[in-house]
Design a protein around this motif. Sequence first.
Motif, PDB file in Angstrom:
ATOM      1  N   ILE A 224       0.833  -1.206   0.000  1.00 15.68           N
ATOM      2  CA  ILE A 224       0.000   0.000   0.000  1.00 15.68           C
ATOM      3  C   ILE A 224       0.865   1.253   0.000  1.00 15.68           C
ATOM      4  CG2 ILE A 224      -1.859   1.230   1.168  1.00 15.68           C
ATOM      5  CD1 ILE A 224      -2.575  -1.510  -0.148  1.00 15.68           C
ATOM      6  N   GLY A 225       1.965   1.256   0.749  1.00 13.27           N
ATOM      7  CA  GLY A 225       2.898   2.374   0.683  1.00 13.27           C
ATOM      8  C   GLY A 225       3.467   2.547  -0.715  1.00 13.27           C
ATOM      9  N   MET A 226       3.790   1.427  -1.375  1.00 10.09           N
ATOM     10  CA  MET A 226       4.280   1.489  -2.759  1.00 10.09           C
ATOM     11  C   MET A 226       3.199   2.027  -3.693  1.00 10.09           C
ATOM     12  SD  MET A 226       6.420  -2.100  -3.021  1.00 10.09           S
ATOM     13  CE  MET A 226       7.199  -1.726  -4.604  1.00 10.09           C
ATOM     14  N   ALA A 227       1.944   1.602  -3.482  1.00 13.09           N
ATOM     15  CA  ALA A 227       0.844   2.100  -4.313  1.00 13.09           C
ATOM     16  C   ALA A 227       0.708   3.610  -4.166  1.00 13.09           C
ATOM     17  CB  ALA A 227      -0.461   1.410  -3.924  1.00 13.09           C
ATOM     18  N   CYS A 228       0.888   4.124  -2.937  1.00 13.17           N
ATOM     19  CA  CYS A 228       0.838   5.572  -2.723  1.00 13.17           C
ATOM     20  C   CYS A 228       1.989   6.260  -3.449  1.00 13.17           C
ATOM     21  CB  CYS A 228       0.903   5.882  -1.227  1.00 13.17           C
ATOM     22  SG  CYS A 228      -0.572   5.393  -0.300  1.00 13.17           S
ATOM     23  N   GLY A 229       3.163   5.636  -3.422  1.00 16.82           N
ATOM     24  CA  GLY A 229       4.310   6.191  -4.134  1.00 16.82           C
ATOM     25  C   GLY A 229       4.096   6.222  -5.640  1.00 16.82           C
ATOM     26  N   ILE A 230       3.506   5.164  -6.169  1.00 22.80           N
ATOM     27  CA  ILE A 230       3.218   5.118  -7.614  1.00 22.80           C
ATOM     28  C   ILE A 230       2.278   6.253  -8.008  1.00 22.80           C
ATOM     29  CG2 ILE A 230       2.053   3.779  -9.420  1.00 22.80           C
ATOM     30  CD1 ILE A 230       3.082   1.242  -7.916  1.00 22.80           C
TER      31      ILE A 230
ATOM     32  N   GLN B  71       4.022   9.595  -7.819  1.00 25.92           N
ATOM     33  CA  GLN B  71       4.956   9.727  -8.935  1.00 25.92           C
ATOM     34  C   GLN B  71       4.218  10.072 -10.220  1.00 25.92           C
ATOM     35  OE1 GLN B  71       8.525   7.118  -9.034  1.00 25.92           O
ATOM     36  NE2 GLN B  71       7.620   6.260 -10.884  1.00 25.92           N
ATOM     37  N   ARG B  72       3.096   9.413 -10.448  1.00 29.32           N
ATOM     38  CA  ARG B  72       2.315   9.673 -11.656  1.00 29.32           C
ATOM     39  C   ARG B  72       1.751  11.091 -11.697  1.00 29.32           C
ATOM     40  NH1 ARG B  72      -0.874   3.819 -11.948  1.00 29.32           N
ATOM     41  NH2 ARG B  72       0.568   2.835 -13.428  1.00 29.32           N
ATOM     42  N   LYS B  73       1.468  11.634 -10.510  1.00 28.61           N
ATOM     43  CA  LYS B  73       0.886  12.979 -10.446  1.00 28.61           C
ATOM     44  C   LYS B  73       1.944  14.064 -10.288  1.00 28.61           C
ATOM     45  CE  LYS B  73      -3.324  11.438 -10.716  1.00 28.61           C
ATOM     46  NZ  LYS B  73      -4.119  11.619 -11.964  1.00 28.61           N
ATOM     47  N   GLY B  74       3.209  13.694 -10.348  1.00 25.58           N
ATOM     48  CA  GLY B  74       4.272  14.690 -10.333  1.00 25.58           C
ATOM     49  C   GLY B  74       4.621  15.258  -8.976  1.00 25.58           C
ATOM     50  N   LEU B  75       4.237  14.559  -7.903  1.00 23.90           N
ATOM     51  CA  LEU B  75       4.574  15.042  -6.571  1.00 23.90           C
ATOM     52  C   LEU B  75       6.008  14.667  -6.205  1.00 23.90           C
ATOM     53  CD1 LEU B  75       1.339  14.124  -4.529  1.00 23.90           C
ATOM     54  CD2 LEU B  75       1.928  16.304  -5.609  1.00 23.90           C
ATOM     55  N   ASN B  76       6.653  15.530  -5.452  1.00 19.95           N
ATOM     56  CA  ASN B  76       7.976  15.245  -4.927  1.00 19.95           C
ATOM     57  C   ASN B  76       7.786  14.426  -3.646  1.00 19.95           C
ATOM     58  OD1 ASN B  76      10.700  15.270  -4.356  1.00 19.95           O
ATOM     59  ND2 ASN B  76      10.676  17.318  -3.455  1.00 19.95           N
ATOM     60  N   TYR B  77       8.110  13.144  -3.700  1.00 21.97           N
ATOM     61  CA  TYR B  77       7.771  12.233  -2.614  1.00 21.97           C
ATOM     62  C   TYR B  77       8.978  11.359  -2.255  1.00 21.97           C
ATOM     63  CZ  TYR B  77       8.054   8.250  -5.680  1.00 21.97           C
ATOM     64  OH  TYR B  77       8.552   7.282  -6.503  1.00 21.97           O
ATOM     65  N   ILE B  78       8.872  10.711  -1.107  1.00 19.84           N
ATOM     66  CA  ILE B  78       9.817   9.659  -0.739  1.00 19.84           C
ATOM     67  C   ILE B  78       9.084   8.656   0.142  1.00 19.84           C
ATOM     68  CG2 ILE B  78      10.697  10.893   1.308  1.00 19.84           C
ATOM     69  CD1 ILE B  78      13.447   9.644   0.703  1.00 19.84           C
ATOM     70  N   ILE B  79       9.429   7.373  -0.018  1.00 20.12           N
ATOM     71  CA  ILE B  79       8.925   6.308   0.845  1.00 20.12           C
ATOM     72  C   ILE B  79      10.047   5.937   1.811  1.00 20.12           C
ATOM     73  CG2 ILE B  79       7.992   3.965   0.950  1.00 20.12           C
ATOM     74  CD1 ILE B  79       7.197   4.283  -2.022  1.00 20.12           C
ATOM     75  N   ILE B  80       9.710   5.832   3.088  1.00 22.50           N
ATOM     76  CA  ILE B  80      10.705   5.442   4.092  1.00 22.50           C
ATOM     77  C   ILE B  80      10.235   4.152   4.748  1.00 22.50           C
ATOM     78  CG2 ILE B  80      11.976   6.124   6.155  1.00 22.50           C
ATOM     79  CD1 ILE B  80      11.435   9.035   5.428  1.00 22.50           C
ATOM     80  N   GLU B  81      11.033   3.104   4.613  1.00 23.35           N
ATOM     81  CA  GLU B  81      10.682   1.758   5.103  1.00 23.35           C
ATOM     82  C   GLU B  81      11.724   1.298   6.110  1.00 23.35           C
ATOM     83  OE1 GLU B  81       9.854  -1.720   6.250  1.00 23.35           O
ATOM     84  OE2 GLU B  81       8.358  -0.780   4.957  1.00 23.35           O
ATOM     85  N   LYS B  82      11.281   0.800   7.249  1.00 21.61           N
ATOM     86  CA  LYS B  82      12.206   0.447   8.323  1.00 21.61           C
ATOM     87  C   LYS B  82      13.006  -0.823   8.036  1.00 21.61           C
ATOM     88  CE  LYS B  82       9.299  -2.429  11.237  1.00 21.61           C
ATOM     89  NZ  LYS B  82       8.498  -2.816  10.084  1.00 21.61           N
ATOM     90  N   GLY B  83      12.533  -1.651   7.114  1.00 22.23           N
ATOM     91  CA  GLY B  83      13.229  -2.903   6.815  1.00 22.23           C
ATOM     92  C   GLY B  83      13.413  -3.087   5.323  1.00 22.23           C
ATOM     93  N   ALA B  84      13.254  -4.333   4.880  1.00 18.88           N
ATOM     94  CA  ALA B  84      13.358  -4.650   3.460  1.00 18.88           C
ATOM     95  C   ALA B  84      12.102  -4.189   2.724  1.00 18.88           C
ATOM     96  CB  ALA B  84      13.540  -6.162   3.278  1.00 18.88           C
ATOM     97  N   LEU B  85      12.170  -4.182   1.406  1.00 23.10           N
ATOM     98  CA  LEU B  85      10.989  -3.899   0.598  1.00 23.10           C
ATOM     99  C   LEU B  85       9.879  -4.871   0.996  1.00 23.10           C
ATOM    100  CD1 LEU B  85      10.176  -2.086  -1.911  1.00 23.10           C
ATOM    101  CD2 LEU B  85      10.609  -4.136  -3.281  1.00 23.10           C
ATOM    102  N   VAL B  86       8.659  -4.385   1.105  1.00 18.76           N
ATOM    103  CA  VAL B  86       7.501  -5.147   1.599  1.00 18.76           C
ATOM    104  C   VAL B  86       7.920  -6.011   2.795  1.00 18.76           C
ATOM    105  CG1 VAL B  86       6.145  -5.056  -0.517  1.00 18.76           C
ATOM    106  CG2 VAL B  86       7.744  -6.911  -0.237  1.00 18.76           C
ATOM    107  N   ASN B  87       8.397  -5.352   3.826  1.00 16.83           N
ATOM    108  CA  ASN B  87       9.037  -6.027   4.956  1.00 16.83           C
ATOM    109  C   ASN B  87       8.113  -7.013   5.660  1.00 16.83           C
ATOM    110  OD1 ASN B  87      11.559  -6.021   6.629  1.00 16.83           O
ATOM    111  ND2 ASN B  87      10.079  -5.541   8.231  1.00 16.83           N
TER     112      ASN B  87
END
Length: 322
Positions: free
Chosen positions: A16-22, A25-41
């Motif tokens: 869901i965090g990745m979906a928000c990032g996608i 990104q598509r809407k041109g927002l300057n964003y970053i995802i911060i994850e405490k562990g591995a991808l889809v931890n």
Amino acid sequence: MEEVIYDLIIIGGGPIGMACGIEAQRKGLNYIIIEKGALVNSLFNYPLYMTFFSTAERLEIGGVPFSCIAPKPGRQEALEYYRNIQRHFNLNINLFEKVDRVDKSNGVFSLKTTKADYTSKNVVIATGFYDIPMYMEIPGENLPHVRHYYKEAHEYAFRKVVVVGANNSSVDAALECYRKGADVTMVIRKGEINDRVKYWVKPDVENRIAEGSIKAHFYSEIIEINEKEVIINSPDGEILVEADFVLALTGYRPDLEFLKAAGVEISEGINRTPNYNPETMETNVKGLYLAGVVCGGLETHKWFIENSRVHARMIVGDILSK
């Protein structure tokens, strides 16, 4: 060096965090995802041979097809799919970096992590629910042979294993351990296997219990654990059951303390539901949004990947409308 003020910071790099990032990104927002562990931890920490309840297409994000030969994908297929999502979108994501605090001052959010400080106009908390077990709070629960997470059955082969609970994780563990040669006893608070257990698994465990291959104590709960056995409060009084291992798979909950520290109001009821607008996913803190299972409080069965993927568009749409 001028400080970067992000349009959106997403806490949590699960599906869901990745979906928000996608969507950002598509809407041109300057964003970053911060994850405490591995991808889809959280998915990474699921049992090795777990099979999802959802079909592959219901786990898709970003409009990218999830190809799977089996009717239901397993953990390995899901990890491969979400790695491919990252390859495809090249999302701006920091892994193995934990967000410690979220504060808001003068209309801007400040985030402190284990590695850096960040500033953003908006924040999404998509941290899931798999980090904190629902503890039984009984004597002996912290002994080394008591586990609140289950990975695979080999370790428990030919041992006496007590499994607590009757939900999906408990049932999967009980069946896998039994089939690898463990002597399995289930301790179940209610009088039956949970109705939300995967429909193709529920008859299996019920039949194993009926034939005696897996022992089960219904309307029962463990009241104490020691090094060699558990004490169970049952309809027949207190009974002792030998236990080399105790799998206390009693469920998990979101980090509600983290939400409260960020200013999110939490209900005082049994479900501890966070305060958010279901049409925009914005909390009582303006510009702070929730996405995914964290929205349900202690009702962790309410939200899952297939019905919370839509949160991404709702949130980004609301940000752009302001």
